[in-house]
Design a protein around this motif. Structure first.
Motif, short mmCIF file in Angstrom:
data_model
loop_
_atom_site.label_atom_id
_atom_site.label_comp_id
_atom_site.label_asym_id
_atom_site.label_seq_id
_atom_site.Cartn_x
_atom_site.Cartn_y
_atom_site.Cartn_z
N LEU A 1 -5.73 -3.56 -2.53
CA LEU A 1 -4.46 -4.23 -2.80
C LEU A 1 -3.82 -4.64 -1.48
O LEU A 1 -3.26 -3.80 -0.77
N PRO A 2 -3.92 -5.94 -1.12
CA PRO A 2 -3.32 -6.40 0.14
C PRO A 2 -1.83 -6.68 0.00
O PRO A 2 -1.34 -6.98 -1.09
N ALA B 1 1.67 -6.29 7.84
CA ALA B 1 0.55 -6.36 6.89
C ALA B 1 0.09 -4.95 6.60
O ALA B 1 0.07 -4.10 7.49
N ASN B 2 -0.24 -4.71 5.36
CA ASN B 2 -0.87 -3.43 5.02
C ASN B 2 -1.70 -3.64 3.77
O ASN B 2 -1.55 -4.64 3.07
N CYS B 3 -2.60 -2.73 3.54
CA CYS B 3 -3.35 -2.77 2.30
C CYS B 3 -3.64 -1.36 1.84
O CYS B 3 -3.69 -0.42 2.63
N HIS B 4 -3.77 -1.26 0.55
CA HIS B 4 -4.09 0.01 -0.10
C HIS B 4 -5.54 -0.10 -0.57
O HIS B 4 -5.90 -1.07 -1.25
N VAL B 5 -6.34 0.88 -0.21
CA VAL B 5 -7.74 0.91 -0.62
C VAL B 5 -8.01 2.26 -1.26
O VAL B 5 -7.60 3.30 -0.73
N ILE B 6 -8.68 2.23 -2.39
CA ILE B 6 -9.08 3.47 -3.04
C ILE B 6 -10.59 3.45 -3.21
O ILE B 6 -11.16 2.47 -3.71
N LEU B 7 -11.24 4.50 -2.76
CA LEU B 7 -12.67 4.72 -2.95
C LEU B 7 -12.78 6.01 -3.75
O LEU B 7 -12.35 7.06 -3.28
#
Length: 179
Positions: free
Chosen positions: A37-38, A49-55
């Motif tokens: 999610l950018p 700027a930031n982004c959320h990443v889920i693994l």
């Protein structure tokens, strides 16, 4: 692999969104459930700027990361904004070339890397984000280096294939930092 909920943050133009996209592709090719999610301010270059990443090994219910297990901070405002959100036992990676502050928390692992300086020394200042991404993968064990390379090969578009070798080089610099 434990579930990794990551916030990557910095200024626009630092490759924040690309780092998140790379981690998402890496998770995808390694069989994980993923989310990317950018988010960026009104000025893409120079704004925030930031982004959320889920693994995850489980289905991802929401793309929002509210309790990050990791933070990659590429500037001081990002560190200050997200530092306290990282869960106890989490990891905070900072680019100490650009952040002249220390993390005061004792309940997280802090990895301080001169990523911008390292990238600048090899004439690739815009790839500091890749050094940080390589260090993140090593610190969390979310995949091995080969898994990261598979993600990179899927993520770099054909029109930029000439940059693949340089990206691999700087990812390795981050992955092996401190060894």
């Amino acid at each position: 692999m434990k579930n990794n909920e990551i916030i990557i943050a910095g200024f626009g133009g630092q490759g924040i969104l690309f780092s998140g996209k790379l981690l998402a592709y890496t998770g995808l090719v390694n069989g994980y459930e993923i989310s990317w999610l950018p988010s960026y301010g009104p000025e893409m270059r120079g704004g925030t700027a930031n982004c959320h990443v889920i693994l995850s090994e489980e289905p991802v219910a929401s793309p929002l990361v509210t309790k990050p297990t990791a933070l990659i901070a590429m500037n001081l405002p990002s560190l200050k904004k997200f530092e306290n959100a990282v869960v106890p036992g989490g990891v905070i990676l900072i680019d100490n070339s650009l952040i002249d502050a220390t993390v005061e928390r004792t309940d997280v692992t802090v990895i301080s890397i001169p990523a911008t300086r390292m990238a600048d020394e090899i004439g690739a200042k815009k790839l500091a984000n890749m050094i940080m991404t390589g260090a993140f993968v090593k610190a969390t064990g979310c995949t091995d280096f080969d898994g990261l390379m598979k993600g990179l090969e899927k993520c770099v578009p054909a029109g930029k294939a000439d940059l693949l070798a340089l990206n691999k080089k700087v990812l390795k610099m981050g992955y092996t930092f401190g060894e």
